[in-house]
Design a protein around this motif. Structure first.
Motif, short mmCIF file in Angstrom:
data_model
loop_
_atom_site.label_atom_id
_atom_site.label_comp_id
_atom_site.label_asym_id
_atom_site.label_seq_id
_atom_site.Cartn_x
_atom_site.Cartn_y
_atom_site.Cartn_z
N ARG A 68 0.86 -1.19 0.00
CA ARG A 68 0.00 0.00 0.00
C ARG A 68 0.89 1.23 0.00
O ARG A 68 1.81 1.32 0.82
CB ARG A 68 -0.90 0.03 1.24
N GLU A 83 1.17 3.98 1.36
CA GLU A 83 0.72 4.77 2.50
C GLU A 83 1.31 6.17 2.43
O GLU A 83 2.48 6.34 2.08
CB GLU A 83 1.17 4.11 3.82
N PHE A 132 4.58 -0.86 12.47
CA PHE A 132 3.11 -0.80 12.55
C PHE A 132 2.51 -0.45 11.19
O PHE A 132 1.54 -1.06 10.76
CB PHE A 132 2.66 0.22 13.59
N ARG A 133 3.07 0.55 10.54
CA ARG A 133 2.56 0.92 9.23
C ARG A 133 3.72 1.06 8.25
O ARG A 133 4.60 1.88 8.42
CB ARG A 133 1.79 2.25 9.29
N SER A 134 3.73 0.19 7.25
CA SER A 134 4.77 0.27 6.23
C SER A 134 4.10 0.13 4.87
O SER A 134 2.90 -0.08 4.79
CB SER A 134 5.83 -0.80 6.46
N GLU A 166 -5.25 -0.82 15.73
CA GLU A 166 -5.78 -2.06 15.12
C GLU A 166 -4.71 -3.11 14.83
O GLU A 166 -3.67 -2.82 14.24
CB GLU A 166 -6.48 -1.67 13.81
N LEU A 167 -5.03 -4.34 15.24
CA LEU A 167 -4.20 -5.50 14.89
C LEU A 167 -4.85 -6.27 13.74
O LEU A 167 -4.18 -6.85 12.90
CB LEU A 167 -4.16 -6.48 16.06
N SER A 194 -8.99 -10.58 9.04
CA SER A 194 -7.88 -10.03 8.25
C SER A 194 -6.87 -9.40 9.19
O SER A 194 -7.14 -8.38 9.82
CB SER A 194 -8.45 -8.99 7.29
N GLY A 204 -2.62 -8.48 10.40
CA GLY A 204 -1.29 -8.09 9.93
C GLY A 204 -0.23 -8.86 10.68
O GLY A 204 -0.23 -8.87 11.91
N ARG A 229 2.16 -6.25 12.44
CA ARG A 229 1.56 -5.63 13.64
C ARG A 229 1.46 -6.63 14.78
O ARG A 229 1.68 -6.28 15.93
CB ARG A 229 0.17 -5.08 13.32
#
Ligand code: ATP
Length: 397
Positions: A123, A125, A133-135, A207-208, A249, A251, A254
């Motif tokens: 994504r 991002e 956590f967010r990549s 969120e996990l 769904s 991650g 995460r």
């Protein structure tokens, strides 16, 4: 979730799929975040991440939000034109839906059953961060669990509980987890009901995993776009219908971050501190470390034989550098549940010491019992009855 269940099929679909997949799923139209840009420093922000009106970096004025599609594009074949655009998958789920009929035909599964997949998702991002956590390139684990319409609520509740318990069984403390129901306005256009499993990260609750009742949205969309029916024939009721689907769904990255945060510990240890990861044995990257007490040739030879034997079963590490205490600490720090130490006594009595990470208890077992003892301990068995000739004691702190 997969291997030990009768009603689950594992799948590894492709990352580049037919571009129409993303028209059918709704990603081409809907998979966008509102983006604003600072008029002075040109930094870009996701509107959801902003607290005030100005740019968080320089306070500058922000542009009006525009929708930014998060899918990465590339080209199929040698010509880079609009007709050859393909996308890196932004989720693994659609690979499951487009393979639903293949799985049904080849496995002859009957409803209810699920298809599960772990794999990379991409994504673009706007802002990444909070470590993993967010990549932009991350790993998802998703299940599409197909059920008969009408039984979807029951299966939704089942998966909510099953997935919540997955985290606690693998060691996450209950008080650090919560289920958060999506409000009506937050629900994706296709979802009947959705909950997030959230974890209390050092930066706050986040969120996990999402668990959604997607009804027959996806299969219907793919049937319409491909003009191939994806109806299922139920032998019992003699009905044709499109199955409903419940989707957990999650991650991988995460979850890994949550497991690390929950497992991390520091204990006083004389003048120093002992850093350790209380990772569940199933999650520990190295299950066993084998350590010769010294680098004497005879000890190294026996240790290497044990190492060769154990690594047929598990990820095992061999370490002979520095003092034995230092080596134990290194393994504690990466969460290795057991260390096996081979000392001079071992050369005479063919016994070795197993030292446990959390309690630092040690037991002495015959080498020929080592594999079975470790297998039992790794699967969580408390060994009260020691193998013949064994001993138990606790390491001095
Ligand atoms: P968020 O709201 O945090 O962007 P999302 O609701 O878009 O996440 P989903 O589309 O539901 O996420 O994806 C399912 C799971 O995939 C998430 O629960 C998360 O664990 C993981 N995930 C999604 N985006 C990322 C990312 N950029 N980096 C790491 N993991 C991600």
């Amino acid at each position: 979730m997969v291997q030990e269940r009768d009603d689950m099929i594992g799948l590894d679909a492709s990352i580049l799929m037919h571009p129409q997949t993303w028209a059918a799923s709704g990603h081409l139209k809907e998979f966008a975040d509102p983006l604003v840009e600072c008029k002075s420093c040109h930094q870009r922000w996701r509107v959801d991440d902003l607290a005030g009106n100005g740019c968080p970096d320089c306070g500058g004025e922000l542009t009006e939000p525009r929708q930014f599609n998060l899918m990465f594009k590339t080209f199929m074949g040698p010509i880079e034109d609009e007709a050859s655009v393909v996308y890196l998958r932004p989720e693994t789920a659609q690979g499951i839906f487009v393979n639903f009929q293949n799985v049904l035909n080849t496995t002859r599964k009957r409803l209810p059953f699920g298809i599960a997949q772990i794999g990379k998702a991409f994504r673009n991002e706007i802002t990444t961060g909070n470590f993993i956590f967010r990549s932009r390139e991350f790993e998802q684990m998703e299940i599409e669990f197909f059920v008969k319409p009408g039984s979807d609520k029951e299966w939704f509740d089942y998966w909510l509980e099953e997935r919540f318990n997955w985290y606690t069984k693998l060691g996450i403390k209950k008080e650090n987890l919560k289920l958060r129901q999506h409000m009506k306005k937050e629900l994706a256009h296709y979802a009947k009901e959705c909950y997030d499993i959230e974890y209390q990260f050092p930066m706050g609750w986040a969120e996990l995993e999402g668990i959604a009742n997607r009804a027959d949205y996806d299969l219907t969309q793919h049937a319409n776009f491909s003009t191939k029916s994806l109806e299922y024939f139920d032998d019992e009721s003699k009905e044709h219908f499109i199955p409903y689907v419940i989707e957990p769904s999650a991650g991988v990255d995460r979850s890994a971050l949550a497991f690390l945060c929950d497992a991390y510990d520091e204990e006083p240890d004389k003048e120093e501190i002992r850093v350790l990861l209380h990772l569940h044995p199933a999650l520990a990257p190295i299950k066993v470390a084998v350590l010769p007490l010294s680098r004497r040739e005879k000890l190294v030879e026996v240790t290497k034989q044990i190492y060769a034997d154990l690594r047929q079963c598990w990820m095992v590490s061999y370490d002979d550098a520095q003092s034995i205490g230092r080596r134990y600490r290194r393994q504690d720090e990466i969460g290795t549940p057991f260390c096996v130490t081979i000392d001079f006594q071992s050369l005479e009595d063919n016994q070795v010491t197993i030292r446990e990470r959390d309690t630092m208890n040690q037991i002495r077992v015959p080498i020929k019992e080592l594999r079975t003892t470790l297998a039992a301990k790794l699967s969580g068995e408390e060994l009260f009855v020691l193998p013949p000739g064994g001993q138990i004691w606790k390491e001095e702190k």
